[in-house]
Design an enzyme around this catalytic site. Structure first.
Site, PDB file in Angstrom:
ATOM      1  N   GLU A  47       0.827  -1.209   0.000  1.00  0.00           N
ATOM      2  CA  GLU A  47       0.000   0.000   0.000  1.00  0.00           C
ATOM      3  C   GLU A  47       0.862   1.260   0.000  1.00  0.00           C
ATOM      4  OE1 GLU A  47      -4.371  -0.410   1.609  1.00  0.00           O
ATOM      5  OE2 GLU A  47      -2.970  -0.723   3.251  1.00  0.00           O
ATOM      6  N   HIS A  48       1.673   1.393  -1.031  1.00  0.00           N
ATOM      7  CA  HIS A  48       2.472   2.602  -1.184  1.00  0.00           C
ATOM      8  C   HIS A  48       2.968   2.688  -2.628  1.00  0.00           C
ATOM      9  CE1 HIS A  48       5.562  -0.464   0.045  1.00  0.00           C
ATOM     10  NE2 HIS A  48       6.152   0.035  -1.024  1.00  0.00           N
ATOM     11  N   ALA A  49       3.520   3.827  -2.961  1.00  0.00           N
ATOM     12  CA  ALA A  49       4.190   4.035  -4.242  1.00  0.00           C
ATOM     13  C   ALA A  49       5.584   4.574  -3.957  1.00  0.00           C
ATOM     14  CB  ALA A  49       3.406   5.007  -5.114  1.00  0.00           C
ATOM     15  N   GLY A  76       1.250   0.231  -5.298  1.00  0.00           N
ATOM     16  CA  GLY A  76       1.292  -1.226  -5.229  1.00  0.00           C
ATOM     17  C   GLY A  76       0.713  -1.757  -3.927  1.00  0.00           C
TER      18      GLY A  76
END
Length: 336
Positions: free
Chosen positions: A243-245, A290
């Site tokens: 849960e990050h980019a 993602g």
């Protein structure tokens, strides 16, 4: 005999329909909204334009309801609830605003519970105080939400857990760990993803009497020079990770054992990919959100990264990610 004191009935705001059997005490209701029978809206509540408040709904004072919101029958919105635009709240959804309620003992301030723009909550769901339901998320009927729900996530059960993502097509190969799937991995082409610049890669496999070997070469299989690797394994549940980019870092993911679901999101399109073979790699470029979830108990996920670890390279808030994508498009900034 003293004459009775008559209290004038509250006047409906201009352009607002109020059923004769409803009680609207707030003047802060937007044009085009409808308040149906046996609903009660207290004076401090704020309701946006074109909202639909169905029968038997109670809305307390410190409540904000956005534009084009639908609140179905039998719902109570207590102090501290914030409903953003385009939200659907199904019949008999239960909100609460005090994690430890006691009779005649009010807290100094009630906990805020927020439902972000475009989210939908199915009938009979329970929303615990203080949680945030992310934008465009879907809470299934009867779910008990005790933790924040990420944007676009679908949650179900008690306690609610993520079962999928809204409007996210599965980009999958034929078969599931079967001969057909193995044949697909040996074919000439892999499916193209709708997410910009994210790509699937086939890795070679060599088999002899000593076993099987899979490998990747920089340039031929890996689209960048790795500077770091890490592995994710022994995940105790099928909960979400990631849960990050990344602003600049490329990543290449291979599930060398077991399986894991990956969601990639470029701010406009999303894809979900099942990684369940050491022959299948996924390249996630910078500025792609993602998510990793649905780990099998034996999953081992290998991640190769183009840069060493830097906390400043991470974008961990989805709203910030969307803002960064929008800014990059507006300025014509190239994404690596």
């Amino acid at each position: 005999m003293n004459a009775p004191i008559l209290t004038p009935e509250p006047q409906s705001p201009p352009g607002v329909y109020v059923h004769p059997m409803a009680l609207l005490e707030s003047a802060a209701v937007g044009e085009g909204s409808r308040i149906w029978a046996f609903s009660h809206v207290l004076p401090g509540a704020r309701i946006g334009r074109d909202a639909n408040i169905c029968d038997h709904v109670f809305i307390e004072n410190d409540v904000e309801v956005g534009d084009r919101v639908t609140i179905k029958c039998g719902v109570q919105l207590w102090d501290g609830v914030r409903i953003e635009d385009d939200v659907f709240v199904g019949p008999n959804v239960t909100f609460s605003n005090d994690p430890f309620p006691r009779s005649k003992q009010r807290p100094e301030a009630f906990v805020q519970t927020r439902v972000r723009q475009g989210a939908s909550i199915g009938s009979g769901a329970t929303i615990r105080p203080g949680v945030t339901i992310g934008a465009r998320a879907l809470v299934m009927d009867g779910a008990v939400v005790s933790r924040d729900v990420p944007p676009n996530a679908i949650v179900a059960g008690n306690p609610a857990h993520i079962t999928g993502y809204v409007d996210t097509p599965h980009v999958d190969l034929p078969g599931q760990a079967s001969a057909a799937r193995a044949a697909a991995l040996s074919a000439d082409s892999l499916p193209q993803l709708s997410v910009a610049r994210a790509t699937l890669h086939r890795l070679p496999k060599i088999v002899d009497l000593r076993g099987a070997l899979s490998f990747g070469e920089i340039g031929s299989h890996l689209p960048f020079q790795p500077q770091r690797f890490f592995m994710v394994y022994d995940v105790p549940s099928r909960e979400v990770r990631g849960e990050h980019a990344h602003r600049a870092c490329h990543q290449f993911l291979v599930c060398v054992k077991g399986s894991v679901g990956i969601v990639v999101d470029d701010g406009q399109h999303r894809d979900e990919i099942l990684l369940d073979s050491a022959r299948l790699g996924l390249h996630i470029p910078p500025m792609v959100w993602g998510i990793q979830y649905q780990f099998s108990p034996d999953a081992v996920l290998l991640v190769l990264a183009s840069d060493t670890y830097s906390a400043e390279d991470y974008i961990r808030n989805y709203d910030e990610f969307l803002a960064a994508v929008k800014e990059a498009k507006a300025t014509g900034g190239a994404q690596a």
